[in-house]
Write a protein that holds these residues in place. Structure first.
Motif, PDB file in Angstrom:
ATOM      1  N   SER A  27      -0.536   8.049  -4.794  1.00 55.85           N
ATOM      2  CA  SER A  27       0.379   6.916  -4.892  1.00 55.85           C
ATOM      3  C   SER A  27       1.562   7.295  -5.778  1.00 55.85           C
ATOM      4  O   SER A  27       1.394   7.991  -6.780  1.00 55.85           O
ATOM      5  CB  SER A  27      -0.339   5.712  -5.495  1.00 55.85           C
ATOM      6  OG  SER A  27       0.592   4.710  -5.873  1.00 55.85           O
ATOM      7  N   PRO A  28       2.768   6.820  -5.454  1.00 56.92           N
ATOM      8  CA  PRO A  28       3.919   7.055  -6.330  1.00 56.92           C
ATOM      9  C   PRO A  28       3.976   6.080  -7.507  1.00 56.92           C
ATOM     10  O   PRO A  28       4.825   6.220  -8.391  1.00 56.92           O
ATOM     11  CB  PRO A  28       5.113   6.844  -5.391  1.00 56.92           C
ATOM     12  CG  PRO A  28       4.618   5.852  -4.382  1.00 56.92           C
ATOM     13  CD  PRO A  28       3.149   6.171  -4.190  1.00 56.92           C
ATOM     14  N   ASP A  86       0.840  -1.195   0.000  1.00 56.59           N
ATOM     15  CA  ASP A  86       0.000   0.000   0.000  1.00 56.59           C
ATOM     16  C   ASP A  86       0.876   1.245   0.000  1.00 56.59           C
ATOM     17  O   ASP A  86       2.102   1.159  -0.003  1.00 56.59           O
ATOM     18  CB  ASP A  86      -0.940   0.011   1.215  1.00 56.59           C
ATOM     19  CG  ASP A  86      -0.184   0.020   2.545  1.00 56.59           C
ATOM     20  OD1 ASP A  86       0.580   0.974   2.796  1.00 56.59           O
ATOM     21  OD2 ASP A  86      -0.351  -0.941   3.342  1.00 56.59           O
ATOM     22  N   TYR A  87       0.245   2.413   0.005  1.00 58.83           N
ATOM     23  CA  TYR A  87       0.960   3.697   0.067  1.00 58.83           C
ATOM     24  C   TYR A  87       0.364   4.556   1.187  1.00 58.83           C
ATOM     25  O   TYR A  87       0.221   5.762   1.059  1.00 58.83           O
ATOM     26  CB  TYR A  87       0.911   4.426  -1.285  1.00 58.83           C
ATOM     27  CG  TYR A  87      -0.466   4.503  -1.918  1.00 58.83           C
ATOM     28  CD1 TYR A  87      -1.338   5.556  -1.641  1.00 58.83           C
ATOM     29  CD2 TYR A  87      -0.896   3.515  -2.796  1.00 58.83           C
ATOM     30  CE1 TYR A  87      -2.594   5.633  -2.223  1.00 58.83           C
ATOM     31  CE2 TYR A  87      -2.146   3.579  -3.387  1.00 58.83           C
ATOM     32  CZ  TYR A  87      -2.995   4.640  -3.093  1.00 58.83           C
ATOM     33  OH  TYR A  87      -4.247   4.706  -3.667  1.00 58.83           O
ATOM     34  N   LYS A 106      -5.464  -3.130  -6.212  1.00 58.40           N
ATOM     35  CA  LYS A 106      -5.363  -3.709  -4.873  1.00 58.40           C
ATOM     36  C   LYS A 106      -4.605  -2.789  -3.927  1.00 58.40           C
ATOM     37  O   LYS A 106      -4.929  -2.700  -2.741  1.00 58.40           O
ATOM     38  CB  LYS A 106      -4.679  -5.073  -4.949  1.00 58.40           C
ATOM     39  CG  LYS A 106      -5.521  -6.148  -5.620  1.00 58.40           C
ATOM     40  CD  LYS A 106      -4.820  -7.488  -5.637  1.00 58.40           C
ATOM     41  CE  LYS A 106      -5.700  -8.564  -6.274  1.00 58.40           C
ATOM     42  NZ  LYS A 106      -5.032  -9.883  -6.304  1.00 58.40           N
ATOM     43  N   ARG A 107      -3.604  -2.060  -4.474  1.00 56.29           N
ATOM     44  CA  ARG A 107      -2.872  -1.112  -3.617  1.00 56.29           C
ATOM     45  C   ARG A 107      -3.782   0.041  -3.179  1.00 56.29           C
ATOM     46  O   ARG A 107      -3.697   0.508  -2.036  1.00 56.29           O
ATOM     47  CB  ARG A 107      -1.651  -0.572  -4.363  1.00 56.29           C
ATOM     48  CG  ARG A 107      -0.454  -1.509  -4.337  1.00 56.29           C
ATOM     49  CD  ARG A 107       0.628  -1.069  -5.310  1.00 56.29           C
ATOM     50  NE  ARG A 107       0.978   0.334  -5.165  1.00 56.29           N
ATOM     51  CZ  ARG A 107       1.832   0.824  -4.256  1.00 56.29           C
ATOM     52  NH1 ARG A 107       2.427  -0.003  -3.400  1.00 56.29           N
ATOM     53  NH2 ARG A 107       2.107   2.107  -4.202  1.00 56.29           N
ATOM     54  N   ASP A 108      -4.657   0.491  -4.071  1.00 52.02           N
ATOM     55  CA  ASP A 108      -5.628   1.517  -3.688  1.00 52.02           C
ATOM     56  C   ASP A 108      -6.537   1.008  -2.578  1.00 52.02           C
ATOM     57  O   ASP A 108      -6.772   1.701  -1.577  1.00 52.02           O
ATOM     58  CB  ASP A 108      -6.482   1.918  -4.899  1.00 52.02           C
ATOM     59  CG  ASP A 108      -5.696   2.603  -6.005  1.00 52.02           C
ATOM     60  OD1 ASP A 108      -4.860   3.471  -5.692  1.00 52.02           O
ATOM     61  OD2 ASP A 108      -5.928   2.267  -7.176  1.00 52.02           O
ATOM     62  N   LEU A 109      -7.043  -0.211  -2.742  1.00 53.11           N
ATOM     63  CA  LEU A 109      -7.956  -0.769  -1.742  1.00 53.11           C
ATOM     64  C   LEU A 109      -7.237  -1.086  -0.438  1.00 53.11           C
ATOM     65  O   LEU A 109      -7.786  -0.870   0.653  1.00 53.11           O
ATOM     66  CB  LEU A 109      -8.622  -2.026  -2.301  1.00 53.11           C
ATOM     67  CG  LEU A 109      -9.595  -1.785  -3.459  1.00 53.11           C
ATOM     68  CD1 LEU A 109     -10.097  -3.106  -4.013  1.00 53.11           C
ATOM     69  CD2 LEU A 109     -10.763  -0.918  -3.017  1.00 53.11           C
ATOM     70  N   ASN A 110      -6.013  -1.596  -0.530  1.00 56.74           N
ATOM     71  CA  ASN A 110      -5.235  -1.847   0.693  1.00 56.74           C
ATOM     72  C   ASN A 110      -5.063  -0.563   1.488  1.00 56.74           C
ATOM     73  O   ASN A 110      -5.194  -0.541   2.721  1.00 56.74           O
ATOM     74  CB  ASN A 110      -3.857  -2.405   0.328  1.00 56.74           C
ATOM     75  CG  ASN A 110      -3.901  -3.865  -0.108  1.00 56.74           C
ATOM     76  OD1 ASN A 110      -4.912  -4.538   0.041  1.00 56.74           O
ATOM     77  ND2 ASN A 110      -2.790  -4.347  -0.646  1.00 56.74           N
ATOM     78  N   THR A 111      -4.752   0.513   0.777  1.00 54.42           N
ATOM     79  CA  THR A 111      -4.522   1.800   1.439  1.00 54.42           C
ATOM     80  C   THR A 111      -5.809   2.330   2.049  1.00 54.42           C
ATOM     81  O   THR A 111      -5.829   2.793   3.197  1.00 54.42           O
ATOM     82  CB  THR A 111      -3.950   2.820   0.441  1.00 54.42           C
ATOM     83  OG1 THR A 111      -2.773   2.283  -0.164  1.00 54.42           O
ATOM     84  CG2 THR A 111      -3.599   4.131   1.136  1.00 54.42           C
ATOM     85  N   LEU A 112      -6.900   2.258   1.297  1.00 58.39           N
ATOM     86  CA  LEU A 112      -8.179   2.748   1.814  1.00 58.39           C
ATOM     87  C   LEU A 112      -8.602   1.950   3.042  1.00 58.39           C
ATOM     88  O   LEU A 112      -9.117   2.511   4.019  1.00 58.39           O
ATOM     89  CB  LEU A 112      -9.247   2.657   0.725  1.00 58.39           C
ATOM     90  CG  LEU A 112     -10.585   3.317   1.052  1.00 58.39           C
ATOM     91  CD1 LEU A 112     -10.416   4.817   1.252  1.00 58.39           C
ATOM     92  CD2 LEU A 112     -11.603   3.048  -0.055  1.00 58.39           C
ATOM     93  N   LYS A 113      -8.391   0.640   3.012  1.00 57.16           N
ATOM     94  CA  LYS A 113      -8.758  -0.177   4.171  1.00 57.16           C
ATOM     95  C   LYS A 113      -7.938   0.228   5.385  1.00 57.16           C
ATOM     96  O   LYS A 113      -8.479   0.329   6.499  1.00 57.16           O
ATOM     97  CB  LYS A 113      -8.570  -1.659   3.869  1.00 57.16           C
ATOM     98  CG  LYS A 113      -9.032  -2.567   5.018  1.00 57.16           C
ATOM     99  CD  LYS A 113      -9.377  -3.962   4.559  1.00 57.16           C
ATOM    100  CE  LYS A 113     -10.031  -4.763   5.676  1.00 57.16           C
ATOM    101  NZ  LYS A 113     -10.556  -6.056   5.224  1.00 57.16           N
TER     102      LYS A 113
END
Length: 264
Positions: A189-190, A63-64, A218-225
């Motif tokens: 995100s970078p 994630d970011y 998935k990185r967007d969703l991981n970060t939002l979670k």
């Protein structure tokens, strides 16, 4: 895209109150600000939105989260405290509205959103507008506003603008990105493969434009979670002394986070 400006909500609340009182009213106001203030509510962990609760964090994607900016006192993150979140979409261009609605539908799988017909129905929600070209290649922008409801609880609304003069597929891409900000991803995100990458959605390549149309990764969703797993002050009732102080300083207007250009 996000517009950036320092805000009183980024400082320690008591120190912030003293500094702002001095700026507004001088030494007398500073003395008033130094009087004991009531205890602030403690940040709490809210129940996860249904879709995010079902979504399993993908460790292989990462994630970011470190790129997301806390917007509330004490480093708390902005979240929505109720669902579905009402979303008003400017309706004078039906085809344009339909492409924005597609982005709303995609995000609704994770955080419930509901398109409403009247702007006033989204006072506690998001409003999305079609505006003339913004300039500097900017495709869209989002701005959160924080305010106290009648019951003293901290609430928010988000204004989103999408610039005219773009293809309809790009409208969906821009709306998808800006709604991501509005849901709590106040940062970029970078990684250019992510929806919330801070670069432009399209770039000139000779006589044509190359459109980047990312989906929610998935990185967007991981970060939002991760954002929604943090304690927050959204929905918490603030003591009257703080509500009165902030109302005086801001002239009874909502607290606004104004963001400066940082990509699309």
């Amino acid at each position: 895209m996000v517009w950036r400006r320092r805000s009183i909500l980024q400082f320690g609340v008591i120190a912030c109150a003293m500094l702002l009182a001095l700026a507004v009213g001088g030494v007398g106001s500073l003395a008033q600000a130094q009087r004991p203030l009531e205890e602030l509510p403690q940040p709490v962990r809210l129940k996860l939105p249904p879709g995010l609760a079902r979504y399993a964090y993908d460790k292989s994607a990462g994630d970011y989260f470190e790129e997301i900016e806390p917007l509330l006192p004490g480093g708390a993150y902005a979240q929505w405290a109720f669902y579905p979140i009402p979303v008003y979409i400017q309706g004078d261009h039906p085809q344009w509205k339909a492409f924005v609605e597609q982005a709303v539908k995609e995000w609704s799988a994770y955080i419930p959103l509901k398109v409403v017909a009247k702007e006033e129905e989204a006072f506690y929600g998001m409003s999305i507008y079609r505006v003339p070209p913004i300039g500097e290649g900017i495709a869209g922008a989002a701005r959160p506003e924080f305010f106290f409801a009648a019951d003293g609880s901290l609430q928010q609304r988000v204004r989103i603008v999408i610039a005219e003069g773009r293809g309809l597929a790009e409208v969906t891409a821009v709306a998808r990105h800006e709604i991501g900000h509005g849901l709590g991803l106040w940062g970029h995100s970078p990684n250019p493969r992510d929806l919330m990458y801070g670069g432009h959605h399209a770039k000139a390549t000779g006589n044509r434009r190359l459109l980047r149309v990312p989906t929610i990764t998935k990185r967007d969703l991981n970060t939002l979670k991760r954002v929604y797993e943090q304690p927050t002050l959204m929905g918490q009732v603030f003591p009257e002394s703080y509500r009165r102080l902030f109302g005086q300083v801001w002239g009874e207007r909502p607290f606004q986070r104004a963001f400066g250009v940082a990509g699309s």
